[in-house]
Design an enzyme around this catalytic site. Sequence first.
Site, PDB file in Angstrom:
ATOM      1  N   ARG A 146      -3.635  -3.670  13.589  1.00  0.00           N
ATOM      2  CA  ARG A 146      -5.099  -3.818  13.654  1.00  0.00           C
ATOM      3  C   ARG A 146      -5.420  -5.264  14.014  1.00  0.00           C
ATOM      4  O   ARG A 146      -5.474  -6.139  13.151  1.00  0.00           O
ATOM      5  CB  ARG A 146      -5.750  -3.403  12.334  1.00  0.00           C
ATOM      6  CG  ARG A 146      -5.598  -1.909  12.068  1.00  0.00           C
ATOM      7  CD  ARG A 146      -6.135  -1.470  10.718  1.00  0.00           C
ATOM      8  NE  ARG A 146      -5.928  -0.051  10.541  1.00  0.00           N
ATOM      9  CZ  ARG A 146      -4.822   0.492  10.026  1.00  0.00           C
ATOM     10  NH1 ARG A 146      -3.820  -0.298   9.657  1.00  0.00           N
ATOM     11  NH2 ARG A 146      -4.697   1.801   9.896  1.00  0.00           N
ATOM     12  N   TYR A 198       1.663  -6.075  13.108  1.00  0.00           N
ATOM     13  CA  TYR A 198       0.484  -5.441  12.527  1.00  0.00           C
ATOM     14  C   TYR A 198      -0.401  -4.838  13.608  1.00  0.00           C
ATOM     15  O   TYR A 198      -0.633  -5.457  14.654  1.00  0.00           O
ATOM     16  CB  TYR A 198      -0.307  -6.446  11.692  1.00  0.00           C
ATOM     17  CG  TYR A 198      -1.357  -5.781  10.853  1.00  0.00           C
ATOM     18  CD1 TYR A 198      -1.041  -4.729  10.001  1.00  0.00           C
ATOM     19  CD2 TYR A 198      -2.687  -6.189  10.924  1.00  0.00           C
ATOM     20  CE1 TYR A 198      -2.012  -4.098   9.245  1.00  0.00           C
ATOM     21  CE2 TYR A 198      -3.661  -5.576  10.167  1.00  0.00           C
ATOM     22  CZ  TYR A 198      -3.318  -4.526   9.333  1.00  0.00           C
ATOM     23  OH  TYR A 198      -4.290  -3.884   8.593  1.00  0.00           O
ATOM     24  N   GLU A 252      -9.730  -5.402   4.979  1.00  0.00           N
ATOM     25  CA  GLU A 252      -9.502  -4.220   4.139  1.00  0.00           C
ATOM     26  C   GLU A 252      -8.358  -4.491   3.167  1.00  0.00           C
ATOM     27  O   GLU A 252      -8.436  -4.168   1.981  1.00  0.00           O
ATOM     28  CB  GLU A 252      -9.175  -3.022   5.030  1.00  0.00           C
ATOM     29  CG  GLU A 252      -9.416  -1.669   4.388  1.00  0.00           C
ATOM     30  CD  GLU A 252     -10.881  -1.284   4.337  1.00  0.00           C
ATOM     31  OE1 GLU A 252     -11.206  -0.392   3.544  1.00  0.00           O
ATOM     32  OE2 GLU A 252     -11.699  -1.877   5.064  1.00  0.00           O
ATOM     33  N   GLU A 297       0.802  -1.230   0.000  1.00  0.00           N
ATOM     34  CA  GLU A 297       0.000   0.000   0.000  1.00  0.00           C
ATOM     35  C   GLU A 297       0.831   1.275   0.000  1.00  0.00           C
ATOM     36  O   GLU A 297       0.478   2.247  -0.655  1.00  0.00           O
ATOM     37  CB  GLU A 297      -0.929   0.050   1.223  1.00  0.00           C
ATOM     38  CG  GLU A 297      -2.050  -0.951   1.215  1.00  0.00           C
ATOM     39  CD  GLU A 297      -1.816  -2.044   2.223  1.00  0.00           C
ATOM     40  OE1 GLU A 297      -2.774  -2.462   2.844  1.00  0.00           O
ATOM     41  OE2 GLU A 297      -0.658  -2.467   2.374  1.00  0.00           O
ATOM     42  N   ASP A 313      -2.231  -5.160   3.481  1.00  0.00           N
ATOM     43  CA  ASP A 313      -2.316  -5.509   4.900  1.00  0.00           C
ATOM     44  C   ASP A 313      -3.078  -6.810   5.137  1.00  0.00           C
ATOM     45  O   ASP A 313      -4.006  -7.143   4.388  1.00  0.00           O
ATOM     46  CB  ASP A 313      -2.991  -4.374   5.683  1.00  0.00           C
ATOM     47  CG  ASP A 313      -2.059  -3.188   5.904  1.00  0.00           C
ATOM     48  OD1 ASP A 313      -0.846  -3.352   5.685  1.00  0.00           O
ATOM     49  OD2 ASP A 313      -2.550  -2.121   6.312  1.00  0.00           O
ATOM     50  N   HIS A 371      -4.085 -12.716  13.569  1.00  0.00           N
ATOM     51  CA  HIS A 371      -2.856 -11.968  13.831  1.00  0.00           C
ATOM     52  C   HIS A 371      -2.444 -12.102  15.290  1.00  0.00           C
ATOM     53  O   HIS A 371      -3.240 -12.425  16.153  1.00  0.00           O
ATOM     54  CB  HIS A 371      -3.058 -10.477  13.520  1.00  0.00           C
ATOM     55  CG  HIS A 371      -3.685 -10.242  12.182  1.00  0.00           C
ATOM     56  ND1 HIS A 371      -3.164 -10.746  11.028  1.00  0.00           N
ATOM     57  CD2 HIS A 371      -4.811  -9.568  11.842  1.00  0.00           C
ATOM     58  CE1 HIS A 371      -3.942 -10.388  10.009  1.00  0.00           C
ATOM     59  NE2 HIS A 371      -4.945  -9.683  10.473  1.00  0.00           N
ATOM     60  N   ASP A 401      -5.628  -8.054   6.618  1.00  0.00           N
ATOM     61  CA  ASP A 401      -6.976  -8.008   7.197  1.00  0.00           C
ATOM     62  C   ASP A 401      -7.981  -7.914   6.061  1.00  0.00           C
ATOM     63  O   ASP A 401      -7.612  -7.967   4.884  1.00  0.00           O
ATOM     64  CB  ASP A 401      -7.106  -6.840   8.184  1.00  0.00           C
ATOM     65  CG  ASP A 401      -6.782  -5.493   7.552  1.00  0.00           C
ATOM     66  OD1 ASP A 401      -6.642  -5.414   6.306  1.00  0.00           O
ATOM     67  OD2 ASP A 401      -6.650  -4.505   8.294  1.00  0.00           O
TER      68      ASP A 401
END
Length: 732
Positions: free
Chosen positions: A301, A299, A86, A9, A82, A345, A84
């Site tokens: 989140r 990570y 998203e 990203e 990432d 995670h 997750d």
Amino acid sequence: MSKTLVIVESPAKAKSIGKYLGRNYTVKASMGHVRDLPKSQFGVDVDQEFSPKYITIRGKGDIIKDLRLAVKKADKILLASDPDREGEAIAWHLAKLLEIDDKSACRIEFNEITKNAIQQAVKDPRPIDLDRVNAQQARRILDRLVGYNLSPLLWRKVKKGLSAGRVQSVAVRLICDREEEIQAFVPEEYWSLTGKFTKPGKNAFEAKLNKYKNKKIEIPNQGAMDKILAELKGISYVVSNVTKKEKLRNPAAPFTTSSLQQEASRKLNFTSRKTMVVAQQLYEGIELGKEGPMGLVTYIRTDSTRVSETAVEEVNKFIMDRFGPAYIPKQSKQIAAKGKVQDAHEAIRPTSISHEPESIKQFLTNDQFKLYRLIWSRFLASQMAPAIIDTTSLDIAAGDDYIFRATGSIVKFPGFMQVYIEGTDDDSKEEERILPELNQGDRLEAKSLTPKQHFTQPAPRYTDATLVKALEEKGIGRPSTYAPIVETIQKRGYVVREKKQFYPTELGVIVVDMLKNHFPEIINIEFTADMEEKLDKIAEGDEKWVGVLKEFYHPFKGTLETAEEKIGKVQIADEVTEEICEQCGKNMVIKLGRYGKFLACPGFPDCRNTKPLLEPTGVGCPKCAGEMVLRRSKKGRKFYGCSKYPDCEFVTWDVPTKEKCSHCQGMLVEKNSRGNQKSLHCVNELCPSKQENPKDMGNKINAKGKKTTTDSSSKKKSEKLKTVKGRGKSKV
């Protein structure tokens, strides 16, 4: 040799990853999302199975063109967004735009940006997880269904520019309900009695009246207290019971997204958004001199407290070398998280415990250092042995009926407390104290008996920390949504933050009441939490995303049509002031903007005059006969200036008080020091106290509106910061 393209990203992440991969890898950044629903239209065909219309995000054309060129030159594509939902959705959108087969082994993920994690990830690519993509799509479309239908209704019925959201509206409701509870609260009187006791040769100590005839005592008023004091006159005091126990105090778990935001709010005074911005920087990578860019934390989140075995082994070795074997726990410190957890995670932890905060401080900004030190210390402590605390409880019999109780403790073995102690939102906890050695049957003398009147207090208003905690406990939102929720409800003008506490605005109360009356499910906490569970089930492959949307939308559409007919136009009357608009002569009114209240001419749009709203403090200006008033900068930050500006240019960031300096009779201002402890400082730079303690100079704003810092060693020059300007056309 084949060439592999890795797409992440952000440029910082690309730089960090690039150093771990060889010359046969090219790493590019997509700069976040590349496709989304259009802003200018609904973008969802509800009659065609809620088919979304995705478009390329404006401004991403050159980035996509560059990525397409890179794809043509590559033999293999790896999408490394990432780990997750998203991130999975970003990978899927990239695959669609770049014509990559999402069923091919094109997706890699990693929990930390370290050499081992990156090299392992590229060896183990997988297809894109469409269940996780569909869960993200369902959330995005749900939010669009609510936002693009409810928001226009609010525009028509209340005022333009408002918005309603599936999650943000529930957050505002929590704040409004708490304020309603506070306003309706009726304080109840109660009393306490503290005795100061002593025995010859022993230190005096305090104990509180605890029981009457073996039942917990309640003292409702002064009459009851006077009766007790009369009965205690001339009575003898004897130690009736001594209880000693050894207690284990366990460390807090490593950070999750929620607990990190809460603790950063308590200990660092960071907002949720600031915490996540800085944490993202630490995750994506920091330049560490000769070591190059490196991800410092895992990570960010996550709602899991799980820690990898590799990390546990590394931290155990560190604890052994630094503190010794006594500090190694007897069992592995895998602390179970509460409630439903996505355990894909790990917890948030340093990627390497060997990167001690002080050793890399020179490479970090002040905020990065503070947050990294918090994460590093919390993780280290979480893996250490419990503290051993000796507790003592003394019961003191006053005659036959009354019992006073004193408790105290001694830390026998500090364990994890050597490194870190978790903060708390409760300021009422009594300080633990050490009691003298006493035995059952010892006679004591009461040096004094001190009665004290109290009143019950309502539940406190939400802060960043407690609001995030409430959202998490009630199942509202997910780790990635907490910070945006808190930020959005402030931007919309539904709540304001004053001294770390959230207050609902009149607008917020009106919108919540309207939603309660006409859209009870949208504003319902249980309904919103249930929807989060359904989104989780979609991600796990246990629910179909279109079915979840259908189940929500058809009842919602009917409610929407009914509300349109029933809700009348809501008028929010502006508060008229005695301030006269110098351009048209009308009485100016108080308006609520993004950064608080300000004065505006009611003649808008013919007259667009605005002014700062000067809130009096009742404190005189130290430079002239004016009064100190509260002002706000263009970014909403509070400061205080003289009401006679521009004739008097005195301003300060700190809260003025009516107290005078004992050295020079100058004005004292209130400052917050570390730990949110308040202290008073003189504003007079020539005050004798400044010569005694140059550090007392603190931060000020000079007469021209420049913030300066005076260093006690005189090694640093005064640094000029931003000029503070008042709202509208008035300058400070």
